[in-house]
Design an enzyme around this catalytic site. Structure first.
Site, PDB file in Angstrom:
ATOM      1  N   SER A 218      15.364  28.326 -13.842  1.00  0.00           N
ATOM      2  CA  SER A 218      15.833  27.557 -12.683  1.00  0.00           C
ATOM      3  C   SER A 218      17.162  26.852 -12.935  1.00  0.00           C
ATOM      4  CB  SER A 218      14.810  26.526 -12.207  1.00  0.00           C
ATOM      5  OG  SER A 218      13.577  27.132 -11.931  1.00  0.00           O
ATOM      6  N   ASP A 293       1.827  23.701 -30.285  1.00  0.00           N
ATOM      7  CA  ASP A 293       2.041  23.946 -31.714  1.00  0.00           C
ATOM      8  C   ASP A 293       1.036  24.979 -32.185  1.00  0.00           C
ATOM      9  OD1 ASP A 293       4.215  22.347 -32.550  1.00  0.00           O
ATOM     10  OD2 ASP A 293       2.944  20.555 -32.619  1.00  0.00           O
ATOM     11  N   PRO A 414       6.937  28.448 -38.280  1.00  0.00           N
ATOM     12  CA  PRO A 414       6.447  27.843 -37.040  1.00  0.00           C
ATOM     13  C   PRO A 414       4.965  27.476 -37.079  1.00  0.00           C
ATOM     14  CG  PRO A 414       6.677  30.202 -36.758  1.00  0.00           C
ATOM     15  CD  PRO A 414       7.248  29.881 -38.107  1.00  0.00           C
TER      16      PRO A 414
END
Length: 732
Positions: A218, A293, A414
């Protein structure tokens, strides 16, 4: 079979017939309700009570978009195999694990009474249309029954629309963990600020589904009175979602004792996502915050359940769903890659009992910017940059999200260790909108947002996310806003259709410099000539845009490290703008020369086959049923050239380009409001209001979208009466 044939060869239905089919008997209303309609089947609802307004909105959603709402529920519940058969079973398993409705019972239990009453009435109206309205032709093709909705279903659909777009990047990275070069890949991913492409076909299918349904892109801009030709604040917003029909927005106007506004609603949700009241107008962009997470839960206790997935025209399947204290084990899904025996769980803010519906209902009633910002105190997903302007001439932006109180992000991996209190403790201290960045009345008198890194507009923001737009769109928006001392609504409309990517021009200039430096000068000078002086405009008739993209498609794969997966710098704009020239310069001179010459030689025959960007960059007007095997082509209405690219203000997303391709994601709705005039509100959808195949309002706004025209949604009663001449009166 007969309804299925009706979907393949739909009967043409006019506006009057569709209005006549609206269920009107046995309505659970307290008093009469008037719905006025314009020629595009946009409803303007006038009700004597808030609950009658809510009931009528639910009725309208069910009537205009009944099958779409039913499918949104099936996705949110992981029940796609009930209509698609065994091909969707692995996707359903992943959706069951993600659990969009997991927090719904607690969310509903905590609702304030005003929200409970409004949503209950909305669901009653939706159920009335579902159980008593006419059956859309595609319902028979898909085997959909008449199944009533619950408030919990509404919450689950809302959480589906709030999908964390970081998931796809996370899941792709899981496929690379443990492989040689992962450390380098993770560093480059963090630096580029973008995730990787899907690791497998199942993940790609899941990704297409979630990105097409969630607010993952957007643009939005706000203009202060001092920069506005009208002397009042203005706002423009254009969300980026899947470019299939029916659109994922529905245009409405409404008035009741507590609500007086116009705007866009997601079918199946009782809230205005982007809109305008007499006092305030607002839009927004996805913050792209890390509201999730990943945790290694190898050492944690897991609870296990077996889920039964019904499959159309086949036997039911069973799958395992495991939960840890940190969330569901996503690596149990076949479409999520993982190392053998390593359970990875997902902790997501969307599993918290936050309350987006109450937040947006209160925002719709806000009288000024302060009240609007306060409305988002308990808003969780999807994290949003909300831009607003009010009647007093103030403009602002706020961060609507619920995020763990992190000190930072992991530097090497990660996946966090669930046994490490430092990794889990931030989830016991959640930041909401009141503790996240906001800005009011900047001195330059403009605000722009395009999924950019918050560090670009606030000093030292708290840790918010990894993956943002690279800043190309927001830089272009700001440049266009600053180019004129006084902006008009027409300027904002032109901004929404702009097809320039400044970093494309810079990257093309850098490539030309390296090609010109080759011994003997640049090869194929006629091929490269359009790139000289190119301003980055991806207009449909641009030859330069075509040549540039064909060169990128040859260059990027050649720069992959030996043994790489082929999913690095070539997969996204952030990677290209961050690394392409740098990686070229890092090559030995002979190798760099060979790569450049091979790219030009490979692009030349492709460029000879096509005239311009629009010849290969195609926008297909099609019902989402186009994805059905064998039958899909029956649902294509049109195909036309279109401008724009990955990061132009008028976004028309694509990957590497070697020839004709279809745009499936981008700018699919537009909104402009000028606070100088209650009636100065213009909206357009890519598609139309009605989801009924064959309806005159199914795709009637596509010409408006292509030509930059729009539909006015006024707020003055006399204007509504004049421009919305068809009247439906509903009675108890």
């Amino acid at each position: 079979m007969l309804p299925g044939c009706g979907a393949l060869l739909p009967r043409q239905v006019g506006i009057e017939s569709r209005l006549a089919a609206l269920p009107r008997d046995g309505l659970a209303l307290q008093g009469p309700v008037t719905i006025r309609w314009n020629d595009h089947l946009v409803p303007w609802v006038e009700a004597g009570s808030d609950t009658d307004l809510a009931f009528t909105l639910g009725l309208v959603h069910g009537h205009l978009r009944g099958v779409q709402v039913a499918l949104l529920r099936l996705v949110a519940q992981g029940r796609l195999a009930e209509v698609a058969g065994p091909l969707a079973t692995d996707i359903d398993h992943a959706l069951r694990i993600l659990g969009f409705g997991r927090a719904a019972p607690e969310v509903v239990r905590r609702w304030p009474e005003e929200t409970r009453a409004f949503v209950t009435a909305f669901v009653a109206g939706l159920n009335h249309a579902t159980l008593h309205g006419p059956r859309p032709p595609e319902a028979g093709l898909l085997g959909l029954g008449r199944e009533p909705y619950t408030p919990e279903d509404v919450v689950a659909i809302g959480r589906l629309a709030g999908t964390d777009i970081n998931w796809l990047g996370y899941f792709s990275l899981l496929a690379e963990r443990g492989k040689p070069g992962f450390a380098r890949l993770w560093v480059r991913t963090r630096e580029a600020g973008a995730g990787l492409a899907p690791a497998n076909s199942g993940q790609a299918a899941l990704g297409a589904l979630l990105t097409g349904l969630s607010r993952s892109g957007s643009n939005a801009v706000a203009v202060a009175p001092g920069r506005s030709a009208s002397g009042a604040a203005m706002l423009a917003s254009d969300p980026h979602l899947g470019l299939s029909l029916p659109n994922l927005w529905l245009l409405v106007g409404m008035r009741s004792p507590s609500y007086h506004l116009v705007g866009m609603m997601v079918p199946g949700l009782p809230i205005i996502g982007l809109g305008r009241s007499p006092d305030i107008a607002w839009g927004g962009t996805n913050l792209r915050a890390a509201s999730s997470d990943l945790f290694d839960v190898s050492a944690q206790p897991l609870t296990e359940a077996e889920v039964r997935i019904r499959q159309r025209l086949w036997f039911a399947a069973t799958r395992r769903v495991r939960l840890s204290p940190q969330g569901p084990v996503v690596t149990d899904a076949a479409v999520v890659p993982s190392r053998p025996g390593e359970p990875i769980a997902l902790r997501w803010a969307g599993h918290e009992p936050a309350d987006e519906i109450t937040a947006l209902l209160r925002a719709a009633r806000a009288r000024d910017g302060e009240a609007f910002r306060a409305s988002f105190a308990n808003f969780a997903v999807s994290p949003q940059n909300m831009l607003w302007v009010d009647r007093a001439g103030r403009i602002g932006r706020l961060t609507a999200a619920l995020l763990p109180d992190r000190a930072g992000f992991p530097a090497t991996d990660p996946v966090l260790d669930a046994a490490d209190p430092a990794a889990t403790s931030p989830w016991r201290r959640l930041r909401d909108g009141g503790a996240l960045p906001h800005l009011e009345d900047p001195p330059e008198g403009i605000l722009a947002s395009a999924n950019e890194n918050p560090a670009s507009w606030v000093k030292a923001p708290p840790p918010i996310g990894y993956f943002f737009s690279d800043g190309d769109r927001v830089a272009r928006l700001r440049a266009l806003l600053q180019a004129r001392p006084r902006l008009t609504a027409a300027d904002l409309a032109a901004l929404q259709r702009d097809t320039v990517a400044p970093k494309a021009a810079a990257l093309a200039e850098g490539l030309l410099a390296r090609l010109d430096a080759l011994p003997g000068g640049a090869p194929e000078p006629a091929l490269l000539a359009p790139l000289r002086g190119w301003d980055g405009d991806y207009a449909a008739d641009s030859r330069a845009a075509l040549v540039f993209e064909l060169l990128l498609a040859r260059l990027a794969p050649a720069l992959q490290p030996e043994g790489g997966s082929g999913r690095g710098p070539e997969t996204g704009w952030n990677f290209l703008t961050t690394f392409l020239l740098r990686d070229l310069d890092a090559l030995p001179p002979a190798r760099c020369e060979a790569v450049l010459r091979a790219a030009v030689a490979g692009a030349a025959p492709d460029a000879a086959r096509y005239r311009d960007w629009g010849e290969v960059h195609r926008l297909r007007v099609a019902h989402w049923l186009v994805n059905l095997p064998l039958l899909g082509r029956a649902f294509v209405l049109a195909d036309f050239p279109v401008g724009g690219s990955r990061e132009t203000p008028m976004k028309t997303g694509h990957g590497m380009v070697t020839g004709p391709h279809e745009v499936s994601f981008g700018s699919m709705a537009r909104q402009i409001s000028d606070m100088a005039d209650l009636d100065a509100n213009w909206f357009t959808l890519f598609g139309g209001q009605d989801g009924w195949l064959g309806s005159a309002a199914f795709a009637d706004q596509v010409p408006l979208w292509r030509e930059g025209r729009s539909i006015r949604l006024p707020l003055r009663p006399e204007t509504v009466a004049a421009e919305y001449p068809r009247v439906t009166v509903l009675r108890p």
